[in-house]
Design a protein around this motif. Structure first.
Motif, PDB file in Angstrom:
ATOM      1  N   ASP A  76       0.821  -1.211   0.000  1.00  0.00           N
ATOM      2  CA  ASP A  76       0.000   0.000   0.000  1.00  0.00           C
ATOM      3  C   ASP A  76       0.855   1.262   0.000  1.00  0.00           C
ATOM      4  N   LEU A  77       2.149   1.105   0.321  1.00  0.00           N
ATOM      5  CA  LEU A  77       3.080   2.236   0.334  1.00  0.00           C
ATOM      6  C   LEU A  77       4.494   1.685   0.235  1.00  0.00           C
ATOM      7  N   GLU A 112       0.153   3.936 -10.938  1.00  0.00           N
ATOM      8  CA  GLU A 112       0.197   5.386 -10.718  1.00  0.00           C
ATOM      9  C   GLU A 112      -0.264   5.781  -9.319  1.00  0.00           C
ATOM     10  N   LYS A 113      -0.779   4.834  -8.544  1.00  0.00           N
ATOM     11  CA  LYS A 113      -1.453   5.207  -7.303  1.00  0.00           C
ATOM     12  C   LYS A 113      -0.683   4.922  -6.020  1.00  0.00           C
ATOM     13  N   THR A 114       0.078   3.835  -5.966  1.00  0.00           N
ATOM     14  CA  THR A 114       0.749   3.479  -4.715  1.00  0.00           C
ATOM     15  C   THR A 114       1.729   4.578  -4.300  1.00  0.00           C
ATOM     16  N   PRO A 115       1.579   5.138  -3.103  1.00  0.00           N
ATOM     17  CA  PRO A 115       2.505   6.183  -2.653  1.00  0.00           C
ATOM     18  C   PRO A 115       3.931   5.656  -2.557  1.00  0.00           C
ATOM     19  N   ILE A 116       4.878   6.441  -3.087  1.00  0.00           N
ATOM     20  CA  ILE A 116       6.298   6.114  -3.008  1.00  0.00           C
ATOM     21  C   ILE A 116       7.008   7.259  -2.302  1.00  0.00           C
ATOM     22  N   LEU A 117       7.717   6.930  -1.212  1.00  0.00           N
ATOM     23  CA  LEU A 117       8.447   7.940  -0.442  1.00  0.00           C
ATOM     24  C   LEU A 117       9.937   7.641  -0.534  1.00  0.00           C
ATOM     25  N   PHE A 118      10.699   8.565  -1.087  1.00  0.00           N
ATOM     26  CA  PHE A 118      12.150   8.402  -1.104  1.00  0.00           C
ATOM     27  C   PHE A 118      12.713   8.686   0.282  1.00  0.00           C
ATOM     28  N   LEU A 119      13.580   7.786   0.765  1.00  0.00           N
ATOM     29  CA  LEU A 119      14.356   8.005   1.981  1.00  0.00           C
ATOM     30  C   LEU A 119      15.814   7.977   1.556  1.00  0.00           C
ATOM     31  N   THR A 120      16.455   9.128   1.493  1.00  0.00           N
ATOM     32  CA  THR A 120      17.778   9.161   0.875  1.00  0.00           C
ATOM     33  C   THR A 120      18.659  10.260   1.439  1.00  0.00           C
ATOM     34  N   LYS A 128      14.772  13.308   3.651  1.00  0.00           N
ATOM     35  CA  LYS A 128      16.230  13.261   3.652  1.00  0.00           C
ATOM     36  C   LYS A 128      16.776  12.605   4.916  1.00  0.00           C
ATOM     37  N   LYS A 129      17.762  11.740   4.742  1.00  0.00           N
ATOM     38  CA  LYS A 129      18.450  11.113   5.870  1.00  0.00           C
ATOM     39  C   LYS A 129      19.455  12.089   6.456  1.00  0.00           C
ATOM     40  N   PRO A 130      19.651  12.080   7.771  1.00  0.00           N
ATOM     41  CA  PRO A 130      18.888  11.319   8.773  1.00  0.00           C
ATOM     42  C   PRO A 130      17.525  11.960   9.007  1.00  0.00           C
ATOM     43  N   PHE A 131      16.555  11.153   9.416  1.00  0.00           N
ATOM     44  CA  PHE A 131      15.198  11.652   9.611  1.00  0.00           C
ATOM     45  C   PHE A 131      14.651  11.150  10.936  1.00  0.00           C
ATOM     46  N   SER A 132      13.627  11.814  11.412  1.00  0.00           N
ATOM     47  CA  SER A 132      12.948  11.403  12.640  1.00  0.00           C
ATOM     48  C   SER A 132      11.926  10.318  12.310  1.00  0.00           C
ATOM     49  N   PHE A 133      11.944   9.222  13.066  1.00  0.00           N
ATOM     50  CA  PHE A 133      10.974   8.152  12.826  1.00  0.00           C
ATOM     51  C   PHE A 133       9.554   8.654  13.060  1.00  0.00           C
ATOM     52  N   ASP A 134       9.364   9.531  14.047  1.00  0.00           N
ATOM     53  CA  ASP A 134       8.036  10.078  14.317  1.00  0.00           C
ATOM     54  C   ASP A 134       7.535  10.891  13.122  1.00  0.00           C
ATOM     55  N   GLU A 135       8.442  11.660  12.505  1.00  0.00           N
ATOM     56  CA  GLU A 135       8.044  12.426  11.328  1.00  0.00           C
ATOM     57  C   GLU A 135       7.673  11.482  10.184  1.00  0.00           C
ATOM     58  N   LEU A 136       8.465  10.435  10.006  1.00  0.00           N
ATOM     59  CA  LEU A 136       8.175   9.460   8.957  1.00  0.00           C
ATOM     60  C   LEU A 136       6.793   8.845   9.169  1.00  0.00           C
ATOM     61  N   LEU A 137       6.473   8.487  10.406  1.00  0.00           N
ATOM     62  CA  LEU A 137       5.158   7.917  10.701  1.00  0.00           C
ATOM     63  C   LEU A 137       4.032   8.865  10.301  1.00  0.00           C
ATOM     64  N   GLU A 138       4.200  10.150  10.634  1.00  0.00           N
ATOM     65  CA  GLU A 138       3.171  11.128  10.302  1.00  0.00           C
ATOM     66  C   GLU A 138       3.027  11.274   8.793  1.00  0.00           C
ATOM     67  N   ARG A 139       4.139  11.248   8.082  1.00  0.00           N
ATOM     68  CA  ARG A 139       4.077  11.352   6.617  1.00  0.00           C
ATOM     69  C   ARG A 139       3.348  10.140   6.033  1.00  0.00           C
ATOM     70  N   ILE A 140       3.648   8.961   6.565  1.00  0.00           N
ATOM     71  CA  ILE A 140       2.971   7.745   6.099  1.00  0.00           C
ATOM     72  C   ILE A 140       1.470   7.853   6.334  1.00  0.00           C
ATOM     73  N   LYS A 141       1.084   8.315   7.516  1.00  0.00           N
ATOM     74  CA  LYS A 141      -0.348   8.449   7.841  1.00  0.00           C
ATOM     75  C   LYS A 141      -1.039   9.422   6.905  1.00  0.00           C
ATOM     76  N   ILE A 142      -0.345  10.509   6.561  1.00  0.00           N
ATOM     77  CA  ILE A 142      -0.918  11.495   5.645  1.00  0.00           C
ATOM     78  C   ILE A 142      -1.186  10.859   4.288  1.00  0.00           C
ATOM     79  N   PHE A 189      -1.673   7.707   3.619  1.00  0.00           N
ATOM     80  CA  PHE A 189      -2.769   6.754   3.725  1.00  0.00           C
ATOM     81  C   PHE A 189      -4.110   7.476   3.829  1.00  0.00           C
ATOM     82  N   ARG A 190      -4.131   8.642   4.502  1.00  0.00           N
ATOM     83  CA  ARG A 190      -5.380   9.419   4.575  1.00  0.00           C
ATOM     84  C   ARG A 190      -5.784   9.928   3.203  1.00  0.00           C
ATOM     85  N   ASN A 191      -4.777  10.238   2.391  1.00  0.00           N
ATOM     86  CA  ASN A 191      -5.059  10.781   1.065  1.00  0.00           C
ATOM     87  C   ASN A 191      -5.261   9.698   0.017  1.00  0.00           C
ATOM     88  N   ASP A 192      -5.154   8.449   0.437  1.00  0.00           N
ATOM     89  CA  ASP A 192      -5.149   7.337  -0.513  1.00  0.00           C
ATOM     90  C   ASP A 192      -6.417   7.267  -1.350  1.00  0.00           C
TER      91      ASP A 192
END
Length: 221
Positions: A46-47, A71-79, A100-114, A116-119
């Motif tokens: 799903d992501l 065209e639909k599955t969200p793709i997030l670059f972690l780099t 961009k690395k390094p990143f906060s895991f909490d921020e990543l979680l929020e981005r993932i949730k966003i 999925f909400r927009n899915d």
């Protein structure tokens, strides 16, 4: 929800897998570009969390390959790649987000949730004969594709997303240009003129109107 992590550094992939599984996600891991394409096909995640520098195929190549069929599955670059040009290149390849690395895991979680909400939201924006495919960053007038620069694309998308609402020059400069200090907003006119010329719309069709002294409004009425 299923998440595919594409990451060749074991420490990072294990950290992400453990954290995401604790949040209730089903997680798959691929350590190279070819395995990523295979897993994306067989598991239908799903992501996708995608590193750029990978064995076999780069993350950029993986993203482009996936977007040809999906065209639909969200793709997030972690780099760790962090130049403006690299960010633009990643987004133009079809990615939805760029962290961009390094990143906060909490921020990543929020981005993932966003994401999925927009899915369930449409990935196509329309204004009269104009349509924007937000996942592939493509713009069309009727069935003809129009090539815009990244800034032109962002400005047009911003106005269409706020269709029927006056967008002030100050808001456009802050939200599209990410400039939060006094700045000559006349640059917006330059980009708007370029957009109108490229879209080649009839002069009697005022889909994007100039509100003198205020800003712009996208409106189909």
């Amino acid at each position: 929800m299923k998440i595919l992590i594409v990451e060749d550094e074991e420490g990072i992939s294990n950290f992400l897998k453990q954290g995401l599984e604790e949040e209730g996600y089903v997680v798959f891991v691929a350590t190279d570009g070819l395995k990523a394409l295979e897993t994306a096909k067989t598991e239908s995640p799903d992501l996708i969390l995608l590193d750029w520098m990978l064995p076999q195929l780069t993350g950029l190549e993986v993203c482009k390959a996936i977007r040809k069929k999906d065209e639909k599955t969200p793709i997030l670059f972690l780099t760790a790649k962090d130049t403006v040009q690299e960010t633009i290149e990643g987004l133009r390849s079809g990615a939805n987000d760029y962290i961009k690395k390094p990143f906060s895991f909490d921020e990543l979680l929020e981005r993932i949730k966003i994401h999925f909400r927009n899915d369930n939201k449409s990935d196509v924006l329309t204004l009269g004969p104009i349509s924007i495919k937000t996942l592939s960053h493509q713009v069309f007038v009727a069935d003809k594709e129009v090539v815009l620069t990244q800034r032109e694309y962002e400005l047009l998308k911003y106005l269409i997303e706020r269709k029927g609402t006056v967008c002030t020059r100050n808001n456009i400069i802050e939200d599209v240009w990410d400039i939060h200090f006094e700045y000559d907003t006349g640059v917006i006119d330059v980009f708007m003129n370029a957009i109108r010329k490229k879209l080649n719309l009839s002069k009697d069709v005022e889909l994007i109107k100039t509100i003198r002294g205020v800003g712009y409004i996208a409106n189909e009425n």
